[in-house]
Design a protein around this motif. Structure first.
Motif, mmCIF file in Angstrom:
data_model
loop_
_atom_site.group_PDB
_atom_site.id
_atom_site.type_symbol
_atom_site.label_atom_id
_atom_site.label_comp_id
_atom_site.label_asym_id
_atom_site.label_seq_id
_atom_site.Cartn_x
_atom_site.Cartn_y
_atom_site.Cartn_z
ATOM 1 N N LEU A 101 0.822 -1.221 0.000
ATOM 2 C CA LEU A 101 0.000 0.000 0.000
ATOM 3 C C LEU A 101 0.852 1.265 0.000
ATOM 4 O O LEU A 101 0.402 2.318 -0.438
ATOM 5 N N GLU A 102 2.064 1.148 0.509
ATOM 6 C CA GLU A 102 2.966 2.298 0.502
ATOM 7 C C GLU A 102 3.373 2.661 -0.924
ATOM 8 O O GLU A 102 3.679 3.817 -1.221
ATOM 9 N N LYS A 105 -1.082 3.616 -4.193
ATOM 10 C CA LYS A 105 -2.048 4.438 -3.454
ATOM 11 C C LYS A 105 -3.435 4.439 -4.096
ATOM 12 O O LYS A 105 -4.336 5.139 -3.635
ATOM 13 N N ARG A 110 -6.464 -0.334 -2.646
ATOM 14 C CA ARG A 110 -6.766 -0.095 -1.229
ATOM 15 C C ARG A 110 -8.030 -0.844 -0.808
ATOM 16 O O ARG A 110 -8.080 -1.460 0.261
#
Length: 295
Positions: A101-102, A105, A110
């Motif tokens: 997830l870093e 985005k 997500r």
């Protein structure tokens, strides 16, 4: 003395048995993933049950290789079977998904993570530490500026039920969200977590009078959440011309038993209404029996 034909029959039966045994052995023998993400995406989205099941078994049984492949698939698009595999893998997938997830985005990815985390929590597939991380992660998303993000987070808690108990304060705060759908999902999660459900009554009342009627009825009937005011609102709904809605209201009232006693006169009218569908009259009679003679 056996005839030659008898021996042929035995050979054929034996060959068939060996063939079937080999097929089962091949199916249940799980190899480590040897293909790339493109291959496994095709297998997981195909309509071939055998290929899909074999791909899932390979990916789930070998998390070290399976997790990166599944994350690569979900980074490109939402694939339900890929999400299901990660949910099945459980605990080892949590840190890997947070790390991914870093780098990615996009809401699409997500929301896949939201779904995976929700089912990991529901199934109890995470360690205590990672379970806490999952709950905090989704709880923080309940206050996100994006309506879409808040909706998906609320859906996640609605899915995980009691497993989301650590986010009860945030869920109660979500009962004030501007979006009725979010408020209903939060109400559903709260009802699963605690028997103290007074806080959800205003949301259910509002939903019965607006576009969240069926969702509200599901919560009322599923958890037995009822007040005189809610029963009165349901009685009003039975006066509408929408038969599907009336059937659902009758079913919900019947599931509440004697707590819905003030709806009995309205149900009696439907049970005797010659213009109502026969099945509706029968359902109204059953609901009355449940109310007047609870088990």
């Amino acid at each position: 003395t056996r005839l030659q034909g008898d021996w042929s029959s035995d050979v054929c039966s034996s060959d068939l048995f060996v063939f079937l045994l080999g097929g089962f052995a091949f199916y249940f023998h799980i190899n480590a993933p040897t293909k790339d993400a493109k291959y496994y995406r095709q297998q997981l989205t195909s309509r071939g049950w055998y290929g899909e099941q074999r791909a899932k078994k390979e990916l789930v049984a070998n998390p070290d290789k399976g997790i990166p492949i599944l994350i690569e698939i979900l980074s490109a698009e939402r694939v339900g079977q890929a999400e299901a595999c990660l949910s099945e893998i459980g605990d080892p997938a949590v840190p890997a998904l947070l790390e991914a997830l870093e780098k990615n985005k996009k809401n699409q990815f997500r929301f896949s993570v939201f779904s995976v985390f929700s089912f990991i929590a529901l199934k109890g597939n995470a360690s205590e530490k990672n379970h806490g991380i999952i709950v905090r992660f989704l709880a923080n998303a309940l206050s996100d500026k994006s309506l879409e993000v808040r909706r998906e987070a609320a859906l996640g808690f609605s899915i995980m039920g009691k497993a989301g108990a650590g986010a009860l304060p945030e869920l109660k705060n979500s009962l004030k969200d501007v979006d009725l759908g979010i408020r209903l999902r939060a109400a559903n999660a709260i009802c699963a977590i605690t028997a103290d459900r007074i806080c959800v009554i205003p949301v259910l009342k509002e939903a019965l009078d607006q576009d969240g009627t069926f969702a509200a009825l599901g919560i009322i009937g599923g958890y037995g959440v009822v007040t005189d005011e809610l029963v009165d609102s349901m009685v009003d709904l039975m006066r509408r011309s929408d038969d599907q809605l009336r059937f659902q209201v009758i079913y919900t009232l019947g599931s509440l038993g004697e707590k819905a006693k003030r709806a009995a006169p309205a149900l009696e009218l439907i049970a005797r209404d010659a213009n109502a569908p026969l099945s509706m009259r029968e359902d109204a009679s059953k609901a009355l029996a449940s109310i007047n003679h609870p088990k």
